[in-house]
Scaffold this active site. Structure first.
Site, PDB file in Angstrom:
ATOM      1  N   ALA A  92       0.831  -1.206   0.000  1.00 21.41           N
ATOM      2  CA  ALA A  92       0.000   0.000   0.000  1.00 21.41           C
ATOM      3  C   ALA A  92       0.863   1.252   0.000  1.00 21.41           C
ATOM      4  O   ALA A  92       2.074   1.204   0.201  1.00 21.41           O
ATOM      5  CB  ALA A  92      -0.926  -0.002   1.223  1.00 21.41           C
ATOM      6  N   VAL A 119       0.644   5.484   1.364  1.00 23.83           N
ATOM      7  CA  VAL A 119      -0.076   6.466   2.173  1.00 23.83           C
ATOM      8  C   VAL A 119       0.329   7.862   1.703  1.00 23.83           C
ATOM      9  O   VAL A 119       1.519   8.181   1.618  1.00 23.83           O
ATOM     10  CB  VAL A 119       0.243   6.303   3.674  1.00 23.83           C
ATOM     11  CG1 VAL A 119      -0.462   7.388   4.486  1.00 23.83           C
ATOM     12  CG2 VAL A 119      -0.186   4.924   4.158  1.00 23.83           C
ATOM     13  N   LYS A 173      -4.917   6.437   2.360  1.00 20.40           N
ATOM     14  CA  LYS A 173      -4.255   5.169   2.115  1.00 20.40           C
ATOM     15  C   LYS A 173      -4.975   4.399   1.021  1.00 20.40           C
ATOM     16  O   LYS A 173      -6.208   4.368   0.970  1.00 20.40           O
ATOM     17  CB  LYS A 173      -4.260   4.345   3.407  1.00 20.40           C
ATOM     18  CG  LYS A 173      -3.604   2.982   3.320  1.00 20.40           C
ATOM     19  CD  LYS A 173      -3.636   2.335   4.706  1.00 20.40           C
ATOM     20  CE  LYS A 173      -3.030   0.948   4.723  1.00 20.40           C
ATOM     21  NZ  LYS A 173      -3.063   0.343   6.079  1.00 20.40           N
ATOM     22  N   ASP A 220      -0.129  -7.046  14.712  1.00 19.95           N
ATOM     23  CA  ASP A 220       1.159  -6.414  14.412  1.00 19.95           C
ATOM     24  C   ASP A 220       1.511  -5.379  15.483  1.00 19.95           C
ATOM     25  O   ASP A 220       1.916  -4.256  15.167  1.00 19.95           O
ATOM     26  CB  ASP A 220       1.102  -5.769  13.029  1.00 19.95           C
ATOM     27  CG  ASP A 220       2.481  -5.471  12.458  1.00 19.95           C
ATOM     28  OD1 ASP A 220       3.458  -6.095  12.919  1.00 19.95           O
ATOM     29  OD2 ASP A 220       2.584  -4.607  11.559  1.00 19.95           O
TER      30      ASP A 220
END
Length: 454
Positions: free
Chosen positions: A44, A46, A61, A154
């Site tokens: 991804a 941002v 995002k 995470d």
């Protein structure tokens, strides 16, 4: 069957990456304008954006790939994150899909610093009050998510952001669901890549098992141990050794009170870490609320003395954890935090194979829990200066590295980095050289003066 290490995300026909720079300056749905790139990863990107209605700065995002299954997962994770409206979770604003099918997730743009970044500027957290200011709100954020059936997956210093608002500290947890997206990326690309660092992973996450809130309990305990001691619970020279350490029930971290004998009630705090880091999830705190209850009992001891909690840590549940074990620690060939921040790319092989003797036909004497860890090959990565909440993509070979979220990335080692050690050695050599030259010069001058006086 093994997959070639040369497999590239871009070369996979299932993925259709777009030029991330092409969106800079563009307007989205006449509501936002993309200003520049904050950070990017293997999956991804941002952007820093501006809301056209009032000029407010936001984070935007989106995925880098137009792959249908990934986009569907991203939309699902965005919808889940949109439910997480909590004072200690980065604030979701909205999400939308454009006419060409690309989904954008608009969030609060945090202006704080990650705990990772704070390590770089100030070192470990040696005051209990500072520890409480961060750990307690992180517990609240995780508890809120867990009640909605969401596991973070995470938890690490880079995903804990600290900012100053109205004269006080505010803690935000970012990147919920990111690890699950990573798993999908691995499945779709079939490159066998594990994204990020195994430093904070629970044993079940290392083995690829299904996860529940107890995995977040484990990861938060690793973070807390590192915040207090400035070291990781396990020393390891490579990702394989680190993951095996997490999965080996015989591996017990060096006690907090041995790392820092002066830390208040270190034995009690260490018992919380040990219980939280049990290899078997059934032996840990079963909820993050139980973890926080024990943590606050420790803090009340610090504030009120031995009688504050009425013997909370003298209960049967803590008898064994309060004892001093004989730690089994692998010999380090790399300082723990240097390994943490190196965040090697991991090339995951499908079949679990033994390392060294087993590969040569010998017997495998490792614990069963360790044997479950799949073989991993380590790929060193170059450093990057980008900042963002994603894994930073380094090359076209599909290699990625774990990267500091929002607050920034910095190659920091709590006690002494290899770079610092080399600098110290060089300084010592220079000083020694100067001393020798000075002694030789002084002796020569002395002899000349003596000779001339005769």
């Amino acid at each position: 069957m093994r997959h070639s290490q040369a497999s590239s995300l871009q070369e996979n026909e299932a993925l259709k990456p777009f030029d991330i720079n092409s969106l800079v300056g563009q307007k989205l749905e006449d509501r936002y304008q993309i200003m520049d790139i904050v950070g990017q990863g293997g999956m991804a990107v941002v952007y820093r954006g501006r809301r056209l209605a009032d000029g407010a700065a936001v984070a935007i995002k989106t995925l880098k790939f137009a792959e249908a299954a990934l986009m569907k997962r991203f939309m699902r994770e965005v919808q889940i994150h949109s439910q997480l409206k909590h004072p200690n979770i980065v604030n979701p604003i909205e999400f939308f899909t454009t006419a060409d099918g690309q989904t954008f997730f608009v969030m609060e743009l945090l202006r704080g610093r990650s705990v990772e970044d704070l390590f770089f500027t100030r070192g470990r957290f040696n005051r209990p009050s500072e520890l409480k200011e961060i750990v307690a709100p992180v517990c609240d954020a995780l508890a809120f998510a867990h009640k909605l059936g969401i596991v973070h997956r995470d938890v690490k210093p880079a995903n804990i952001i600290v900012s100053i608002q109205d004269g006080g500290k505010v803690v935000d947890v970012v990147d919920f669901g990111l690890a699950k997206l990573h798993e999908d990326l691995q499945r779709i690309t079939k490159t066998g890549q594990v994204l990020g660092s195994p430093v904070y992973m629970s044993p079940e996450q290392c083995r690829g098992d299904s996860l529940d809130p107890r995995s977040d309990v484990y990861s938060l305990a690793v973070v807390m141990y590192e915040m207090v001691t400035g070291e990781l619970p396990f020393d390891a020279s490579n990702p394989v050794a680190m993951m095996e350490s997490h999965c080996n029930p015989k591996m017990i971290p060096v006690s907090i009170y041995k790392r820092d004998p002066d830390f208040p009630y270190g034995r009690e705090l260490n018992s919380i870490v040990r219980k939280s880091m049990e290899t078997d999830p059934a032996l840990r705190y079963q909820t993050i609320d139980e973890f926080k209850e024990a943590f606050m009992a420790w803090y009340q001891l610090v504030e009120g003395g031995p009688d504050a909690e009425g013997g909370f840590f003298q209960s049967d549940a803590y008898v064994e954890y309060m004892k001093e074990p004989e730690p089994v620690v692998a010999a380090p060939s790399l300082t723990p935090r240097a390994f943490s921040l190196s965040s090697r790319a991991l090339d995951l092989e499908e079949k679990a194979e033994s390392l060294s003797d087993v590969a040569k036909g010998g017997s495998d004497s490792r614990p069963d829990s360790v044997k479950d860890v799949k073989e991993i090959k380590e790929v060193p990565l170059a450093s990057s200066g980008l900042r963002g909440p994603e894994d930073q993509k380094i090359s076209g070979q599909g290699q990625v590295r774990s990267f500091s979220g929002y607050g920034g990335y910095s190659d920091f080692v709590s006690e002494a980095t290899p770079r610092e050690s080399k600098t110290a050695d060089l300084i010592m050599k220079v000083v020694l050289f100067v001393v020798v030259v000075a002694a030789f010069t002084g002796g020569t001058i002395y002899l000349c003066i003596k000779f001339m006086s005769r």
